[in-house]
Design a protein around this motif. Structure first.
Motif, PDB file in Angstrom:
ATOM      1  N   ALA A 200     -16.511 -43.451  -7.815  1.00  0.00           N
ATOM      2  CA  ALA A 200     -16.911 -43.471  -6.926  1.00  0.00           C
ATOM      3  C   ALA A 200     -17.814 -44.136  -6.474  1.00  0.00           C
ATOM      4  O   ALA A 200     -18.784 -43.429  -5.841  1.00  0.00           O
ATOM      5  N   GLN A 201     -18.829 -45.114  -7.937  1.00  0.00           N
ATOM      6  CA  GLN A 201     -19.785 -45.725  -7.758  1.00  0.00           C
ATOM      7  C   GLN A 201     -21.101 -44.148  -7.098  1.00  0.00           C
ATOM      8  O   GLN A 201     -22.036 -44.725  -6.699  1.00  0.00           O
ATOM      9  N   GLN A 202     -21.214 -43.928  -8.247  1.00  0.00           N
ATOM     10  CA  GLN A 202     -21.857 -42.749  -8.434  1.00  0.00           C
ATOM     11  C   GLN A 202     -22.661 -42.632  -9.995  1.00  0.00           C
ATOM     12  O   GLN A 202     -22.824 -42.408 -10.593  1.00  0.00           O
ATOM     13  N   PRO A 203     -23.939 -43.543  -9.245  1.00  0.00           N
ATOM     14  CA  PRO A 203     -24.696 -44.082 -10.474  1.00  0.00           C
ATOM     15  C   PRO A 203     -25.588 -42.817 -11.394  1.00  0.00           C
ATOM     16  O   PRO A 203     -25.901 -42.706 -12.527  1.00  0.00           O
ATOM     17  N   LEU A 204     -26.476 -41.478 -10.494  1.00  0.00           N
ATOM     18  CA  LEU A 204     -27.250 -40.443 -10.574  1.00  0.00           C
ATOM     19  C   LEU A 204     -26.254 -39.578 -11.824  1.00  0.00           C
ATOM     20  O   LEU A 204     -26.494 -38.890 -13.361  1.00  0.00           O
ATOM     21  N   PRO A 205     -24.958 -39.410 -11.453  1.00  0.00           N
ATOM     22  CA  PRO A 205     -24.238 -38.641 -12.011  1.00  0.00           C
ATOM     23  C   PRO A 205     -23.900 -39.739 -13.093  1.00  0.00           C
ATOM     24  O   PRO A 205     -23.222 -38.337 -14.656  1.00  0.00           O
ATOM     25  N   LEU A 206     -23.398 -40.361 -13.563  1.00  0.00           N
ATOM     26  CA  LEU A 206     -23.288 -41.318 -14.229  1.00  0.00           C
ATOM     27  C   LEU A 206     -24.923 -41.089 -16.109  1.00  0.00           C
ATOM     28  O   LEU A 206     -23.814 -40.713 -17.138  1.00  0.00           O
ATOM     29  N   PHE A 207     -25.487 -41.481 -15.342  1.00  0.00           N
ATOM     30  CA  PHE A 207     -26.502 -40.581 -16.237  1.00  0.00           C
ATOM     31  C   PHE A 207     -26.990 -39.410 -16.583  1.00  0.00           C
ATOM     32  O   PHE A 207     -26.750 -39.907 -18.027  1.00  0.00           O
ATOM     33  N   ILE A 208     -26.397 -38.578 -15.944  1.00  0.00           N
ATOM     34  CA  ILE A 208     -26.775 -37.926 -16.628  1.00  0.00           C
ATOM     35  C   ILE A 208     -25.568 -37.331 -17.365  1.00  0.00           C
ATOM     36  O   ILE A 208     -26.115 -36.364 -18.620  1.00  0.00           O
ATOM     37  N   ALA A 209     -24.851 -38.149 -17.168  1.00  0.00           N
ATOM     38  CA  ALA A 209     -23.366 -37.576 -18.112  1.00  0.00           C
ATOM     39  C   ALA A 209     -23.607 -38.635 -19.471  1.00  0.00           C
ATOM     40  O   ALA A 209     -22.869 -37.523 -20.216  1.00  0.00           O
ATOM     41  N   THR A 210     -23.959 -39.067 -19.390  1.00  0.00           N
ATOM     42  CA  THR A 210     -24.786 -40.132 -20.565  1.00  0.00           C
ATOM     43  C   THR A 210     -24.976 -39.577 -21.120  1.00  0.00           C
ATOM     44  O   THR A 210     -25.113 -39.492 -22.741  1.00  0.00           O
ATOM     45  N   CYS A 211     -25.760 -38.965 -20.898  1.00  0.00           N
ATOM     46  CA  CYS A 211     -26.941 -38.043 -21.331  1.00  0.00           C
ATOM     47  C   CYS A 211     -26.269 -36.739 -22.356  1.00  0.00           C
ATOM     48  O   CYS A 211     -26.277 -36.519 -23.242  1.00  0.00           O
ATOM     49  N   GLN A 212     -25.829 -36.542 -21.198  1.00  0.00           N
ATOM     50  CA  GLN A 212     -24.967 -35.226 -22.206  1.00  0.00           C
ATOM     51  C   GLN A 212     -23.926 -36.113 -23.229  1.00  0.00           C
ATOM     52  O   GLN A 212     -23.842 -34.858 -24.402  1.00  0.00           O
ATOM     53  N   ARG A 213     -22.988 -36.934 -22.981  1.00  0.00           N
ATOM     54  CA  ARG A 213     -22.909 -37.384 -24.282  1.00  0.00           C
ATOM     55  C   ARG A 213     -23.362 -38.012 -25.392  1.00  0.00           C
ATOM     56  O   ARG A 213     -22.713 -37.618 -26.519  1.00  0.00           O
ATOM     57  N   PHE A 214     -24.522 -38.284 -24.967  1.00  0.00           N
ATOM     58  CA  PHE A 214     -25.528 -38.773 -26.236  1.00  0.00           C
ATOM     59  C   PHE A 214     -25.494 -37.516 -26.991  1.00  0.00           C
ATOM     60  O   PHE A 214     -25.478 -38.103 -28.551  1.00  0.00           O
ATOM     61  N   CYS A 215     -25.749 -36.341 -26.604  1.00  0.00           N
ATOM     62  CA  CYS A 215     -26.120 -34.700 -27.224  1.00  0.00           C
ATOM     63  C   CYS A 215     -24.699 -34.243 -27.631  1.00  0.00           C
ATOM     64  O   CYS A 215     -24.739 -34.096 -29.408  1.00  0.00           O
ATOM     65  N   THR A 216     -23.854 -34.347 -27.440  1.00  0.00           N
ATOM     66  CA  THR A 216     -22.287 -34.318 -28.201  1.00  0.00           C
ATOM     67  C   THR A 216     -22.080 -34.949 -28.926  1.00  0.00           C
ATOM     68  O   THR A 216     -21.315 -34.533 -29.873  1.00  0.00           O
ATOM     69  N   ALA A 217     -21.959 -36.293 -28.714  1.00  0.00           N
ATOM     70  CA  ALA A 217     -21.330 -37.421 -29.764  1.00  0.00           C
ATOM     71  C   ALA A 217     -22.523 -37.122 -31.129  1.00  0.00           C
ATOM     72  O   ALA A 217     -22.144 -37.136 -31.786  1.00  0.00           O
ATOM     73  N   GLN A 218     -23.774 -36.911 -30.936  1.00  0.00           N
ATOM     74  CA  GLN A 218     -24.267 -36.434 -32.327  1.00  0.00           C
ATOM     75  C   GLN A 218     -23.990 -35.209 -32.628  1.00  0.00           C
ATOM     76  O   GLN A 218     -23.750 -35.262 -34.068  1.00  0.00           O
ATOM     77  N   GLU A 219     -23.800 -34.150 -31.892  1.00  0.00           N
ATOM     78  CA  GLU A 219     -23.326 -33.343 -33.066  1.00  0.00           C
ATOM     79  C   GLU A 219     -21.997 -33.055 -33.146  1.00  0.00           C
ATOM     80  O   GLU A 219     -21.461 -32.711 -34.764  1.00  0.00           O
TER      81      GLU A 219
END
Length: 631
Positions: A200-219
């Motif tokens: 859907a070409q939604q870069p801002l939601p993707l950036f937010i999702a990347t930040c969230q996934r970075f946190c949960t991946a570290q966990e």
């Protein structure tokens, strides 16, 4: 030097990934497993239920007959059997054949696996899922950056919005989980939402999702590495894995909602109502999508996820083992802490107070006399040495003055055993003997007060008075009922215990401390290596509550502004206007959650209480009495 740091950082990421891939490829097709340090952990069916103890013992015997296998232990709490094989490798297929045969012999072949096994910190799937979702998000950002310059047809934004709503609204997500299961739902929503946002070409939601996934991946990485460290340092002890199955009744009522659940459920309902109203009555699909996007309660969940992920990573690094990752996401709702009495005591009986009958007698000298005569294992028994003797005060009551009897009754009300110290058969002092408090007892009670009401499990010893707690509940074999009664009253309960009983599993948050004997309370949700780490988690409940309130407020504010922007202005671009406050609130909540997690993890460690010998304190004599002074 910079290159060295880069290589080191890359190895820290690559090593857990390679371990996870190796674990997944080496696992049997129908059983989760983990292998390392001369041991193999394999899932077993049905042996987490009471009544299967005979099957567990039979499985252990049969596995030890396999070549190169030294011993085997069934961990009923985790639903796995641990096979010790030393340096000689053992083919997993041989072991799984034996397990399957024993399961058939005991009618367990159609039984399910233990729920705790799916959340095992050694599982490879969560690590690979989080890394895959993170990689997909990063790829999606690159894809949207490139395709934004090209005439590529995009996916309608309704699908990623619907997936985000499903993930963020508790009542919708629980409905999906009940149908497809937790692991499948997690994977589908993590990857599906990212792919949909990419197309859907939604870069801002993707950036937010990347930040969230970075946190949960570290966990996920931290939990997995903590398990490996735990196995290396603790898992080799014989008997450290064996646990018997326990019956855990269902919770008497649903866990009370916190600010996150409250706001998310209301926002989700309003979003669906707004979408339906705008579609059916106004007839504006674009404005309907805008109202749906405005109602996304992503900020409330994002803040708590970031908080829990950072806290989990820190405590895992310190040596604690998180068996149930949702535990830290329930911290904000805990309002009652139950401390099992044995963790507050050393197991020894000590002289606590000595009150001379004669005001001329030295309390310090009398304290030493009583301490020499006391048998810590049998404090109520009569003991004598020379002219001195100590015995229960009831044996010499007739020889005590009336005021001394009143003092003895007052001391008994404070808990412990009241004895009489006698010299040549004449009572000279009252002695109160109590169970010795653990060095961390006061600090642990103080940390628990930040979470809410603090109760002690155990009605003997008056520990609630000695530690200034809010009350006491029945402990021992009745502790499970006590936890259920508190939950039935609408409380969210955290239990701290060193005993592996069903109450730890039944509590909303079960914090276990391995016993000095080496026994591990595997029914806990988090295994803490020391009482000091338990205190950190209990104190973090206050940070969690504050963070949840702020995240919920951010979510409500973002949704309110988004709905206002969706309703006002031209229809064209309504969905873009509505989503901006929601995205801004989510980013703020992520930052706030990470900062709050750092604050909670950075709290000072609990300090052991330095015991001041009571004989060093000048206690007043029994009023109104006289006796014979001894030099």
């Amino acid at each position: 030097m910079a290159l060295g740091r880069l290589v080191s950082a890359a190895s820290e990421i690559a090593s857990p990934m390679l371990d996870a891939v190796r674990t997944l490829t080496d696992s049997p097709a129908d059983r989760r497993s983990w292998a390392g340090h001369g041991r193999i952990h394999l899932e077993v069916r049905g042996m987490h239920r009471p009544g299967t103890e005979e099957a567990a013992r039979a499985l252990e015997r049969r596995l030890t007959e396999v070549e190169h296998v030294h011993s085997a232990e069934v961990n009923a709490a985790l639903g796995r059997v641990v096979i010790f094989h030393g340096a000689e490798p053992v083919a997993p297929t041989v072991l799984t054949d034996v397990i399957a045969e024993v399961e058939r012999e005991h009618g367990l072949e159609s039984s399910g696996y233990a729920p705790a096994s799916a959340r095992h910190p050694g599982n490879a799937a969560p690590v690979l899922r989080e890394v895959g979702a993170l990689a997909t998000s990063l790829t999606g950002i690159g894809y949207t950056a490139i395709t934004s310059l090209l005439p590529v047809r995009t996916l309608p934004p309704l699908l990623p919005t619907a997936l985000s709503l499903t993930d963020s609204v508790p009542w919708i997500r629980s409905t999906v989980e009940s149908r497809f299961g937790r692991p499948a739902t997690d994977t589908a929503l993590a990857l599906g939402t990212t792919v949909a946002q990419t197309l859907a070409q939604q870069p801002l939601p993707l950036f937010i999702a990347t930040c969230q996934r970075f946190c949960t991946a570290q966990e996920a990485f931290a939990r997995n590495q903590a398990w490996r460290r735990w196995e290396r340092t603790t898992g080799s002890r014989p008997g450290s894995h064996r646990t018997e199955p326990v019956e855990t009744p269902p919770r008497p009522g649903p866990l009370p909602d916190g600010p996150v659940e409250y706001v998310a459920n209301i926002s989700g309902a309003l979003a669906l109502a707004g979408y339906g109203t705008a579609s059916a009555i106004i007839g504006s699909p674009q404005r309907a999508r805008a109202l749906l996007q405005a109602g996304l309660p992503r900020a409330s969940k994002a803040g708590r996820e970031a908080f829990a992920a950072h806290l989990a990573g820190t405590i895992s690094t310190r040596g604690d083992l998180i068996l149930e990752p949702d535990t830290l996401r329930r911290l904000d709702r805990v309002d009652t802490v139950v401390l099992d009495a044995p963790i507050l005591l050393t197991g020894r009986q000590v002289v606590d107070t000595v009150i001379p009958v004669d005001q001329d007698d030295d309390p310090t000298a009398l304290f030493h006399r009583a301490d020499e005569l006391l048998d810590p294992q049998r404090p109520r028994e009569h003991a004598q040495h020379g002219d001195w003797a100590v015995a229960p005060v009831g044996e010499v009551t007739e020889q005590l003055p009336e005021h001394a009897r009143d003092t003895a009754r007052e001391q008994a009300e404070h808990g412990g055993n009241v004895l009489a110290l006698s010299y040549r058969s004449h009572p000279v002092a009252l002695v109160r003997v109590v169970a010795e408090l653990d060095p961390y007892a006061e600090a642990l009670a103080g940390a628990a007060r930040g979470a809410g009401t603090v109760l002690v499990a155990g009605l003997d010893g008056h520990l609630d008075r000695r530690l200034s707690l809010d009350g006491a509940v029945a402990g021992g074999n009745r502790l499970l009922n006590s936890i259920g009664e508190l939950q039935a009253d609408g409380r969210a309960v955290a239990l701290v215990s060193a005993r592996g009983h069903a109450a730890l599993a039944a509590a909303d948050i079960g914090l276990g401390i391995p016993a000095e004997s080496g026994a591990v309370p595997w029914n806990a949700h988090v295994l803490c290596s020391s009482p000091a780490h338990v205190g950190t988690l209990l104190a973090a409940a206050d940070n969690a509550r504050t963070l949840s309130r702020r995240s919920a407020a951010l979510s409500a504010t973002g949704s309110g502004l988004g709905a206002l922007l969706a309703a006002l202005g031209p229809e064209l671009g309504a969905d873009s206007r509505a989503s901006m406050p929601v995205h801004a609130a989510t980013l703020c909540a992520l930052g706030l959650g990470t900062f709050s997690g750092m604050q909670a993890a950075g709290r000072p460690a609990l300090v052991e209480h330095a015991r001041i010998p009571r004989h060093a304190i000048a206690l007043p004599p029994v009023p109104g009495t006289q006796g014979t002074s001894r030099q």
